[in-house]
Design an enzyme around this catalytic site. Structure first.
Site, mmCIF file in Angstrom:
data_model
loop_
_atom_site.group_PDB
_atom_site.id
_atom_site.type_symbol
_atom_site.label_atom_id
_atom_site.label_comp_id
_atom_site.label_asym_id
_atom_site.label_seq_id
_atom_site.Cartn_x
_atom_site.Cartn_y
_atom_site.Cartn_z
ATOM 1 N N LYS A 1 -11.576 3.223 7.809
ATOM 2 C CA LYS A 1 -10.441 2.858 6.944
ATOM 3 C C LYS A 1 -10.701 1.553 6.168
ATOM 4 O O LYS A 1 -10.434 1.468 4.969
ATOM 5 C CB LYS A 1 -9.180 2.732 7.805
ATOM 6 C CG LYS A 1 -7.976 2.167 7.130
ATOM 7 C CD LYS A 1 -7.446 3.057 6.023
ATOM 8 C CE LYS A 1 -6.305 2.391 5.277
ATOM 9 N NZ LYS A 1 -5.897 3.145 4.095
ATOM 10 N N THR B 1 -2.911 0.596 9.962
ATOM 11 C CA THR B 1 -4.218 0.005 9.676
ATOM 12 C C THR B 1 -4.287 -1.333 10.404
ATOM 13 O O THR B 1 -3.530 -2.256 10.080
ATOM 14 C CB THR B 1 -4.414 -0.219 8.165
ATOM 15 O OG1 THR B 1 -4.243 1.022 7.488
ATOM 16 C CG2 THR B 1 -5.803 -0.763 7.876
ATOM 17 N N LYS C 1 -4.168 -7.848 3.753
ATOM 18 C CA LYS C 1 -4.435 -7.693 5.189
ATOM 19 C C LYS C 1 -5.718 -6.874 5.394
ATOM 20 O O LYS C 1 -6.603 -7.261 6.162
ATOM 21 C CB LYS C 1 -3.261 -6.972 5.864
ATOM 22 C CG LYS C 1 -3.524 -6.616 7.328
ATOM 23 C CD LYS C 1 -2.542 -5.596 7.883
ATOM 24 C CE LYS C 1 -2.740 -4.232 7.293
ATOM 25 N NZ LYS C 1 -2.047 -3.151 7.986
ATOM 26 N N LEU D 1 2.786 1.109 11.791
ATOM 27 C CA LEU D 1 3.305 -0.267 11.754
ATOM 28 C C LEU D 1 2.471 -1.143 10.822
ATOM 29 O O LEU D 1 1.323 -0.826 10.507
ATOM 30 C CB LEU D 1 3.310 -0.833 13.175
ATOM 31 C CG LEU D 1 4.216 -0.065 14.157
ATOM 32 C CD1 LEU D 1 4.071 -0.608 15.570
ATOM 33 C CD2 LEU D 1 5.668 -0.114 13.709
ATOM 34 N N PRO D 2 3.036 -2.289 10.405
ATOM 35 C CA PRO D 2 2.354 -3.100 9.392
ATOM 36 C C PRO D 2 1.134 -3.886 9.861
ATOM 37 O O PRO D 2 0.294 -4.228 9.031
ATOM 38 C CB PRO D 2 3.448 -4.065 8.916
ATOM 39 C CG PRO D 2 4.506 -4.056 9.949
ATOM 40 C CD PRO D 2 4.427 -2.744 10.659
HETATM 41 P P1 NAD Z 1 6.120 -0.852 5.392
HETATM 42 O O1 NAD Z 1 6.205 -2.323 5.452
HETATM 43 O O2 NAD Z 1 6.782 -0.110 4.263
HETATM 44 O O3 NAD Z 1 6.708 -0.213 6.754
HETATM 45 C C1 NAD Z 1 6.491 -0.738 8.034
HETATM 46 C C2 NAD Z 1 7.743 -0.432 8.861
HETATM 47 O O4 NAD Z 1 7.493 -0.792 10.226
HETATM 48 C C3 NAD Z 1 8.966 -1.222 8.414
HETATM 49 O O5 NAD Z 1 10.041 -0.322 8.181
HETATM 50 C C4 NAD Z 1 9.243 -2.174 9.588
HETATM 51 O O6 NAD Z 1 10.631 -2.447 9.763
HETATM 52 C C5 NAD Z 1 8.695 -1.352 10.742
HETATM 53 N N1 NAD Z 1 8.364 -2.117 11.948
HETATM 54 C C6 NAD Z 1 7.683 -3.288 12.054
HETATM 55 N N2 NAD Z 1 7.537 -3.624 13.360
HETATM 56 C C7 NAD Z 1 8.138 -2.643 14.084
HETATM 57 C C8 NAD Z 1 8.323 -2.399 15.484
HETATM 58 N N3 NAD Z 1 7.870 -3.255 16.411
HETATM 59 N N4 NAD Z 1 8.978 -1.276 15.877
HETATM 60 C C9 NAD Z 1 9.451 -0.398 14.953
HETATM 61 N N5 NAD Z 1 9.302 -0.568 13.603
HETATM 62 C C10 NAD Z 1 8.667 -1.673 13.187
HETATM 63 O O7 NAD Z 1 4.580 -0.505 5.465
HETATM 64 P P2 NAD Z 1 3.845 0.843 4.985
HETATM 65 O O8 NAD Z 1 3.464 0.723 3.540
HETATM 66 O O9 NAD Z 1 4.613 2.021 5.482
HETATM 67 O O10 NAD Z 1 2.468 0.698 5.822
HETATM 68 C C11 NAD Z 1 2.419 0.948 7.214
HETATM 69 C C12 NAD Z 1 0.965 0.961 7.642
HETATM 70 O O11 NAD Z 1 0.268 1.958 6.893
HETATM 71 C C13 NAD Z 1 0.234 -0.365 7.400
HETATM 72 O O12 NAD Z 1 -0.612 -0.627 8.492
HETATM 73 C C14 NAD Z 1 -0.530 -0.100 6.127
HETATM 74 O O13 NAD Z 1 -1.687 -0.921 6.025
HETATM 75 C C15 NAD Z 1 -0.857 1.370 6.256
HETATM 76 N N6 NAD Z 1 -1.057 2.111 5.000
HETATM 77 C C16 NAD Z 1 -0.186 1.986 3.971
HETATM 78 C C17 NAD Z 1 -0.403 2.731 2.808
HETATM 79 C C18 NAD Z 1 0.552 2.658 1.625
HETATM 80 O O14 NAD Z 1 0.235 3.227 0.557
HETATM 81 N N7 NAD Z 1 1.715 2.022 1.755
HETATM 82 C C19 NAD Z 1 -1.503 3.599 2.703
HETATM 83 C C20 NAD Z 1 -2.356 3.707 3.798
HETATM 84 C C21 NAD Z 1 -2.123 2.968 4.943
#
Ligand code: NAD
Length: 301
Positions: free
Chosen positions: A171, A96, A246, A65-66
């Protein structure tokens, strides 16, 4: 094969859930976005209408989740999932979030007789798709051991950093350094280009020299230097500027709790804040920080 309830099917969670389904797990998937759910169905997951439907009969719950608020909203409180899960369930949160929130989740789960780990990842969307993420885990060693099956499907490197919240500390340290070397790489590449060098040639030279780093070698921010990275497609997808901000905020908060000196991280955060002042830029991949260093058209040396 075990059943996994998976929450958060975005840039990272989508391909992670797809890899679990491909490996033979039954994946009951839930996301607030209908588009993400449709993609999950095409990837072999079972789309669910609610969080409650997803956890029916699940042996494990995985979330990506975000934010910390999204994680706490899903799991904690009277209506949270932790109070609905049977005590044998294993919870793996890959989002994260702050170490404090992760620790709260871990300790609440333990009080309710559940096993839980924080398991944030590094590697980006390409590693998520390839099943080659690096997991940094915090929590009880027995819960860490029990999580090996799905973690090994989604990742190539799996570390146990310590107690609940320790994965999140690892992280944010990693992403603090990532922001610093990405901004430094963008600065150096722009200097070279402004001095008349080709960005690709300069990258090749620095990759074989002491300036080599992950941003330069694997995620080059200068358009035209590398295929299949966000800079090759207008900085779309990948790891957004909003998410990097963030993480830098989490790192700065952690630094103040331990009275640690983080001037380079503070500078990188300042640059990302300036860059992310527009909502359009906040949604771009974090390597778009290159645009901050570009010489405006018409400005002469
Ligand atoms: P994203 O915004 O693409 O995806 C997040 C998803 O979570 C969205 O589809 C949203 O609709 C869903 N969501 C939000 N609240 C929800 C809930 N209560 N129930 C169900 N679904 C819900 O984000 P991302 O890039 O996939 O990143 C996700 C996590 O991974 C973050 O914490 C980010 O910091 C971490 N992260 C991302 C990357 C990257 O390269 N994108 C790398 C490492 C870590």
């Amino acid at each position: 094969m075990e059943k996994i309830a998976f929450f958060g099917l975005g840039n990272m969670g989508g391909p992670m859930a797809a890899n679990l389904a491909k490996a033979g797990y039954t994946v009951a998937a839930f996301d607030l976005s209908p588009t993400a759910l449709e993609q999950a169905q095409r990837d072999g997951c079972q789309p669910c209408d609610s969080a409650e439907q997803a956890i029916e009969g699940a042996d494990m719950v995985i979330s990506m989740l975000p934010s910390g608020d999204a994680v706490k909203g899903l799991y904690l409180g009277e209506a949270g999932l932790l109070r609905q899960l049977p005590s044998s369930t294993l919870v793996i949160d890959c989002s994260t979030i702050s170490a404090e929130d992760a620790s709260l989740l871990g300790h609440t789960a333990a009080e309710l007789g559940l096993r839980a780990i924080d398991a944030p990842v590094s590697g980006g969307t390409a590693a998520a798709q390839a099943g080659r993420l690096c997991f940094m885990c915090g929590g009880d060693k027995a819960a860490f051991d029990a999580a090996q099956g799905p973690l090994q499907v989604m990742g190539a490197k799996i570390f146990h950093a310590g107690a609940a919240g320790a994965g999140q500390v690892a992280k944010i340290c990693n992403n603090l350094l990532l922001a610093i070397h990405m901004t430094g790489t963008a600065e150096a590449l722009q200097l070279g280009v402004d001095q008349g060098l080709d960005a690709g040639v300069l990258s090749e030279i620095m990759c074989e020299s002491s300036g080599n780093n992950w941003s330069l070698a694997n995620y080059n921010p200068y358009p035209g230097t590398m295929e299949c990275v966000p800079s090759a497609k207008g900085y779309a997808g990948g790891f957004s500027v909003a998410l990097m901000l963030k993480d830098l905020g989490l790192a700065m908060d952690a630094a103040s709790t331990s009275a640690s000196s983080t001037p380079m991280g503070a500078l990188a955060k300042n640059l990302y804040q300036l860059h992310g002042a527009s909502e359009e830029n906040r949604q771009l991949d974090f390597s778009s920080i290159q645009n901050m260093f570009r010489r405006p058209a018409g400005r002469q040396a």
